[in-house]
Design a protein around this motif. Structure first.
Motif, short mmCIF file in Angstrom:
data_model
loop_
_atom_site.label_atom_id
_atom_site.label_comp_id
_atom_site.label_asym_id
_atom_site.label_seq_id
_atom_site.Cartn_x
_atom_site.Cartn_y
_atom_site.Cartn_z
N SER A 46 0.83 -1.39 0.09
CA SER A 46 0.08 -0.05 0.02
C SER A 46 0.84 1.19 0.04
CB SER A 46 -0.89 -0.09 1.19
OG SER A 46 -0.25 0.02 2.44
N GLY A 47 1.92 1.14 0.60
CA GLY A 47 2.96 2.28 0.89
C GLY A 47 3.38 2.71 -0.84
N ILE A 48 3.87 1.57 -1.65
CA ILE A 48 4.26 1.66 -2.92
C ILE A 48 3.15 2.20 -3.79
CG2 ILE A 48 4.88 0.28 -4.91
CD1 ILE A 48 6.42 -1.68 -3.00
N ALA A 49 1.92 1.70 -3.58
CA ALA A 49 0.55 2.45 -4.09
C ALA A 49 0.48 3.86 -4.08
CB ALA A 49 -0.66 1.44 -3.69
N SER A 55 3.53 10.22 -7.50
CA SER A 55 4.84 10.57 -8.33
C SER A 55 4.07 10.84 -9.58
CB SER A 55 5.53 9.05 -8.73
OG SER A 55 4.66 8.27 -9.36
N THR A 56 2.82 10.35 -9.88
CA THR A 56 2.39 11.11 -11.19
C THR A 56 1.82 12.75 -11.01
OG1 THR A 56 -0.25 10.80 -10.30
CG2 THR A 56 0.88 9.03 -11.34
N LEU A 83 -6.22 14.48 -10.00
CA LEU A 83 -5.21 15.32 -9.46
C LEU A 83 -5.80 15.39 -7.96
CD1 LEU A 83 -3.35 18.08 -8.80
CD2 LEU A 83 -5.27 19.55 -9.35
N THR A 84 -7.10 15.01 -7.53
CA THR A 84 -7.46 14.85 -6.18
C THR A 84 -6.71 13.57 -5.69
OG1 THR A 84 -9.61 15.93 -6.63
CG2 THR A 84 -9.49 14.66 -4.63
N ALA A 85 -6.93 12.38 -6.40
CA ALA A 85 -6.32 11.14 -5.74
C ALA A 85 -4.77 11.43 -5.72
CB ALA A 85 -6.59 10.26 -6.87
N ALA A 86 -4.08 12.02 -6.51
CA ALA A 86 -2.69 12.10 -6.38
C ALA A 86 -2.40 13.12 -4.91
CB ALA A 86 -1.81 12.74 -7.60
N GLY A 90 -0.47 11.63 -1.57
CA GLY A 90 0.73 12.30 -1.23
C GLY A 90 0.77 12.75 0.27
N THR A 91 -0.59 12.95 0.64
CA THR A 91 -0.74 13.68 2.04
C THR A 91 -0.83 12.30 3.04
OG1 THR A 91 -2.49 15.09 1.28
CG2 THR A 91 -2.48 14.55 3.84
N LEU A 92 -1.53 11.25 2.45
CA LEU A 92 -1.34 9.87 3.04
C LEU A 92 -0.05 9.43 3.30
CD1 LEU A 92 -4.63 8.26 2.04
CD2 LEU A 92 -4.45 9.41 4.07
#
Length: 307
Positions: A46-49, A55-56, A83-86, A90-92
């Motif tokens: 999940s960390g890699i995900a 990274s996108t 954009l929202t998902a990225a 990033g926050t998580l």
């Protein structure tokens, strides 16, 4: 990458819901290993995900795109993540790294403190009796570890129950149960969805020690009676953070005592091959999905690469 990258997070939720199933149905030794391996693997995947999703967005930052020699515009146009998902990823990811670092530091300090305490409790045996009328007993990991028991606890138990108590605490030390608890606590810090697995491992390590104690004393009912009596009389004092005890510790007790007593009064648990095989299969699917998402992201950056 559109869907595969989210699979480790989805399986983390599935594992959280199903954590109690292997904890109560599998042999405790196997359940502990399976739950720990599952928690660590899902935390890593999940960390890699989250890193892939982040990274996108990072790749679209003009200075980084210039250094990496890729087109931020192409990344923006062909980005599989919104954009929202990225931004959420990033926050998580930042929160997960900070929480993991904190738990790792605290756990390492707890183990070092426990090892120091065990070393300072100089004795010819592995049992240290402290003069305290308040009943308490716990195992302190170290090289070697020590079992600390109060005079009050010895007075509350008969000789056979005391033997069962010592067998339980020795099982914690020989099985290195503090490492399983520490690893799953770290996994839960990195991915809070895995907290039920960390709680399940606290329970299965206690059940593991219960079963080992029953094998040593040859009487499952005796161990069940000892657990029940110790839970009633124990008054928790200050213990090392890495200590493990027959009755659990503090507000995060290692499994409800009635469940453990009921398990000991029932026949020994049987080996079930279906649950481990199912868990391994799901982890293999999650790992394959993560690998596929990584390949897709690499292909996107290859597409955006400038000549």
């Amino acid at each position: 990458m559109h869907y595969a990258v989210y699979l480790p997070l989805i399986l983390s939720m599935v594992a959280a819901v199903a954590a109690r199933w292997p904890a109560s149905r599998l042999e405790p030794h196997l359940a502990t290993w399976l739950l720990t391996a599952t928690a660590v693997a899902l935390a890593a995947l999940s960390g890699i995900a989250l890193a892939l999703l982040t990274s996108t967005l990072i790749g679209q930052i003009p200075p980084l795109a210039h250094v990496g020699r890729w087109s931020a515009q192409i990344l923006r146009q062909d980005n599989p993540a919104s954009l929202t998902a990225a931004l959420v990823a990033g926050t998580l990811l930042t929160a997960a790294l900070a929480a993991s670092a904190r738990v790792l530091l605290l756990r390492a300090r707890a183990i070092l403190d426990a090892a120091r305490m065990a070393r300072d409790l100089s004795t010819a045996h592995d049992v240290v009796v402290v003069d305290d009328h308040a009943p308490d007993a716990f195992a302190v990991p170290g090289m070697p570890g020590r079992i600390v028991v109060s005079s009050g606890m010895l007075a509350a138990l008969d000789p056979r129950e005391t033997q069962a108590l010592f067998a339980h605490e020795r099982a914690h030390l020989t099985g290195h149960h503090h490492l399983f608890v520490g690893l799953t606590d770290l996994a839960a810090a990195a991915n809070p969805l895995l907290r039920p697995l960390a709680g399940a491992v606290r329970y299965t390590t206690e059940r593991w020690a219960d079963e080992d104690a029953a094998a040593v004393v040859g009487d499952r009912r005796l161990v069940a009676r000892t657990i029940g009596k110790a839970a009633i009389v124990t008054r928790h004092h200050d213990r090392p953070a890495a200590a493990l005890a027959l009755t659990g510790r503090g507000p995060r007790r290692a499994g409800p005592v009635p469940r453990r007593v009921s398990a000991l009064l029932a026949p020994p648990p049987n080996q079930r091959r279906m649950l481990p095989a199912l868990a391994i299969g799901l982890l293999a699917i999650a790992a394959s999905a993560t690998f596929e998402a990584t390949r897709d992201l690499h292909a996107l950056f290859e597409l955006a690469s400038l000549p």
